[in-house]
Write an enzyme that holds these catalytic residues in place. Structure first.
Site, PDB file in Angstrom:
ATOM      1  N   GLY A   1       0.598  -1.123  -0.200  1.00 23.90           N
ATOM      2  CA  GLY A   1       0.277  -0.218   0.088  1.00 23.90           C
ATOM      3  C   GLY A   1       0.786   1.387  -0.056  1.00 23.90           C
TER       4      GLY A   1
ATOM      5  N   ASN B   1      -7.913   4.451   9.176  1.00 25.93           N
ATOM      6  CA  ASN B   1      -8.075   2.821   9.737  1.00 25.93           C
ATOM      7  C   ASN B   1      -8.036   2.911  11.381  1.00 25.93           C
ATOM      8  OD1 ASN B   1      -6.006   5.154   8.887  1.00 25.93           O
ATOM      9  ND2 ASN B   1      -4.580   3.974   9.912  1.00 25.93           N
TER      10      ASN B   1
ATOM     11  N   GLN C   1      -7.799  -0.119   3.851  1.00 22.88           N
ATOM     12  CA  GLN C   1      -8.427  -0.128   4.495  1.00 22.88           C
ATOM     13  C   GLN C   1      -9.915  -0.968   4.549  1.00 22.88           C
ATOM     14  OE1 GLN C   1      -7.895  -1.540   7.882  1.00 22.88           O
ATOM     15  NE2 GLN C   1      -6.315  -0.289   7.907  1.00 22.88           N
TER      16      GLN C   1
ATOM     17  N   HIS D   1      -2.897  -7.701   2.295  1.00 26.77           N
ATOM     18  CA  HIS D   1      -2.800  -8.177   3.886  1.00 26.77           C
ATOM     19  C   HIS D   1      -4.361  -7.511   4.901  1.00 26.77           C
ATOM     20  CE1 HIS D   1      -0.945  -5.346   6.438  1.00 26.77           C
ATOM     21  NE2 HIS D   1      -0.138  -4.650   5.725  1.00 26.77           N
TER      22      HIS D   1
ATOM     23  N   CYS E   1       3.716   5.720  19.990  1.00 25.92           N
ATOM     24  CA  CYS E   1       4.446   5.668  21.028  1.00 25.92           C
ATOM     25  C   CYS E   1       6.209   5.982  20.860  1.00 25.92           C
ATOM     26  CB  CYS E   1       4.915   4.078  21.881  1.00 25.92           C
ATOM     27  SG  CYS E   1       5.743   4.336  23.350  1.00 25.92           S
TER      28      CYS E   1
END
Lengths: 386, 372
Positions: B69, B147, B175, B197, B320
């Protein structure tokens, strides 16, 4: 009928161990390596193992390896990165006999105003390094020379070339797609800054490749998106294929380290046998500096494509020129650059073996070739006494 | 362990894995080779192209295979930009990094880029597109489903506007393809990104739909694969898996949508009952049937998922960085406070999710919430 596959420079049969290594990632281990949870963590670790295995094949550090989708992407990434990292420099040096992944990239950059020097080769397919020295100047951004040519199998003196480039402060890239797993490839010995590798040329899957980038080399990513590959290549990792690539690298490293010379012996047997039984046969490329699996041979006054069609009837797979240019009736740019005479250039066939090639396969080809060549010569309007 | 992270990636369906394993063993040729082994591989690639085309109502020659993608999005945006030395591009503020980063790259080169805001449901309003379209606009790129929230964008309406103004329209449908019906004719798109995927196919491959007559410059240079638009030896076995996953998605689409909607509704209702103050982020109806993005009052999403480690695999939208969590830009763009955004968790279901897993998940999540 058994297939005699002698087109391993186009692509290779997948090793059983590689397929076994891939299958778990097509079933149970399906996580996304970027995910924080256990499904992701497990998969992430397998990528790092593969990275170590690929690095070890070429004596690099794991953090010097990024995974890409194909040799073409690796080549394009290396060259574009060099150009973007030094925007003031507008000159590229490469050779006339590179793979289209490098040649067509350079042509595209030529249209964008870059100056490109294409080094020529002599009739043995060797480079003239004085020509390189003359071409190198303060404006040169990158030198890119393949390790071995895919069609002729000729090996270039990479260490020497790299030293000449680097002594002028110019980064050096080599496309080692055709050598890794066939002969020793060591990035510190070869002294290169960037190196392309491809999985499917060494018994791994298609759709996975790597680019070695020496620590400290300025780098700009090509495919941009997420933070994968430490920000050096965006896109969810091709986990299964990467796992297989790692295994294939380990198999390749063991094969090269073993010093097993069977491939060379079979290739030499094929070469001698064809020269002995087929009149008007000429070997193309430097007989001394050649990868051990490749035989490029011309049969005068015959069409290579016609030979291949006949061989196909016996389930023998070989090629004329490279797979990436097949279907074109133009003679190979590599053989043209070498000045192969026109009576022979159209009649060239490339046989490329692998470590899985058997003696019986070579004997089979040696049995079938002489009558094929004889028949085709009888049909040829150009044939002379040979 | 209950896997509720299908928007990150999906398991490969057994039928797909079998087709790929068979290919890995038997179809190793290079599709560019003229001998029998090459032609066998080429046939496999051609069949996959037809299957992928059928899933989105495109012709096979409009499907261009890529490595995924990210590359497809790069190709659509950078390949369009390369055609025009200048020109304005419009996108949205909730796109994936594989769209936002190429746009940023073009912005750095001096191009004007507009990112349209979204409303409280995470949806782009078509009137805003009309307002920002200029005579120099060369491309509009808006994702089909987000997403993180699953919110579905009004692509057909945006596409109608784009077409009426003669501007190319790209849609990142990573998505949505395989989860809801996607029809490139109805959506009025010129370019559309497909990622197997995300719908039970393999990683390492993707496709860009390019409507016939749409001009695009290649971003990779090499041999003449994919009709000159994308060089590189084809990833044959992954494409076989891609084609198979597309064929199954087409076959099962109706039941897939019904089942996902039923299960996600059940999950949402049960969690609402257990956890007072739970808030759904995204549109209540115009949403992927498998996706729930929920803000849990009084806890952070990352703490909640830490607590559920080993029981439930899901994700927070936040990135994160060095142990510090930053709120999701998508949720912030919808007007959520930092606190609300940091308390969000995305639960995304898949065909392997069953009702008993939903009930177990509710129990585990409610328990973790209480203990926190």
């Amino acid at each position: 009928m058994k297939v005699v596959y002698l087109d391993n420079n186009a692509t290779t049969r997948m090793a059983d161990e590689v397929r076994e290594a891939m299958l778990p990632y097509l079933t149970d281990l399906y996580g996304n390596p970027s995910s924080m949870h256990t499904f992701g963590g497990q998969v992430h670790r397998s990528i790092e193992t593969s990275r170590e295995q690929v690095a070890s094949l070429i004596n690099a550090e794991p953090d010097e390896i990024i995974f890409t989708s194909c040799g073409t992407e690796s080549d394009n990434t290396a060259l574009m990165s060099a150009l973007l990292s030094r925007p003031d420099k507008r000159h590229i040096i490469t050779t006339r006999v590179e793979h289209p992944a490098v040649l067509n990239f350079c042509k595209a950059m030529g249209r964008r105003g870059y100056r490109v020097t294409y080094l020529s080769v002599n009739k043995l397919g060797r480079l003239d390094l004085d020509e390189l020295d003359e071409a190198l100047d303060d404006d040169t951004a990158i030198v890119s020379v393949m390790h071995a040519n895919n069609e002729s199998g000729v090996i270039f003196p990479i260490r020497n070339i790299a030293e000449r480039a680097r002594s002028r402060g110019v980064p050096f890239h080599t496309d080692a797609v055709q050598t890794a797993g066939k002969i020793p490839v060591d990035v510190s010995d070869l002294n290169c800054d960037m190196m392309s590798l491809s999985g499917h040329k060494m018994h791994a899957a298609k759709g996975v490749a790597a680019l070695y980038i020496r620590r400290g080399t300025r780098f700009a990513p090509y495919i941009i998106g997420g933070h994968q590959e430490k920000g050096r290549r965006g896109g969810t990792e091709n986990v299964a294929s990467i796992a297989g690539f790692g295994t294939a690298s380990e198999l390749a490293r063991n094969h090269v380290a073993s010093g097993d010379d069977a491939v060379r012996q079979l290739r030499d047997r094929l070469q001698q046998g064809l020269l002995d039984t087929c009149p008007g046969a000429l070997v193309n490329g430097d007989p001394l500096n050649r990868i051990p699996n490749t035989l490029n041979i011309s049969f005068e006054y015959v069409e290579g494509e016609a030979i291949l069609l006949r061989l196909n009837e016996y389930n023998i797979c070989a090629s004329s020129g490279s797979a990436c240019t097949s279907g074109s009736l133009e003679p190979s740019h590599v053989l043209r650059s070498m000045g192969v005479p026109f009576t022979a250039i159209h009649g060239s066939v490339r046989f490329s073996l692998s470590r899985y090639t058997g003696e019986d396969e070579i004997e089979f080809v040696l049995e079938k070739m002489p009558p094929v060549i004889r028949d085709l010569r009888e049909l040829s309007p150009y044939v002379k006494e040979i | 362990m209950i896997y509720l992270d299908h928007n990150a990636t999906t398991p490969v369906l057994p039928e797909v894995a079998t087709a790929m394993a068979h290919c890995l063993r038997h179809t190793f040729g290079n599709p560019s080779s003229s001998h029998a082994w090459g032609q066998k591989a080429k046939k496999a690639v051609d069949e996959a192209r037809e299957q992928v085309g059928e899933l989105i109502h495109a012709r096979p020659d409009e499907i261009f295979f890529t490595s995924g993608g990210t590359e497809a999005n790069n190709m659509a945006i950078l390949g369009t930009a390369a055609r025009f030395s200048r020109g304005h591009i419009i996108s949205s503020s909730i796109e994936h990094p594989s769209v936002l980063n190429p746009l940023k790259h073009l912005g750095d080169q001096g191009r004007r880029i507009t990112c349209l805001p979204v409303n409280q449901y995470g949806i782009v309003e078509p009137r805003l597109l009309e307002r920002h379209l200029g005579s120099d606009t060369i491309l509009i790129t808006v994702m089909h489903a987000n997403n993180e929230t699953g919110s579905l964008q009004p692509i057909a309406e945006l596409g109608t506007i784009a077409r009426s103004r003669g501007v190319l329209f790209h849609c990142d449908a990573a998505q949505s393809v395989g989860k809801v019906p996607v029809n490139v004719q109805r959506l009025n798109v010129d370019l559309l990104t497909i990622v197997p995927h995300k719908f039970y196919g393999p990683k390492g491959t993707g496709a860009l739909y390019v409507r016939r007559g749409t001009e695009l410059k290649p971003i990779l240079f090499g041999a003449s694969h994919e009709r000159g638009l994308r060089p590189g030896t084809e990833n044959v076995c992954a494409l076989v898996g891609f084609g198979k996953a597309a064929a199954i998605a087409k076959r099962d689409m109706k039941s897939r949508v019904t089942e996902m909607r039923k299960l996600s509704t059940l999950l949402y209702k049960e969690l609402m009952r257990e956890i007072p103050g739970l808030k759904l982020n995204g549109h209540p109806r115009k949403r992927l049937p498998n996706t729930l993005n929920l803000s849990f009052p009084g806890v952070t999403g990352s703490a909640l998922l830490d607590n559920l480690k080993g029981t439930i695999a899901a994700s927070t939208g936040s990135a994160c960085h060095a142990g510090r969590h930053t709120p999701s830009p998508v949720l912030k763009a919808m007007g959520l406070s930092d606190e609300e955004a940091l308390s969000a968790v995305r639960l995304s279901l898949g065909t392997g999710t069953g009702e008993s897993q939903i009930r177990l998940a509710v129990k585990a999540i409610a328990g973790a919430c209480r203990s926190l």
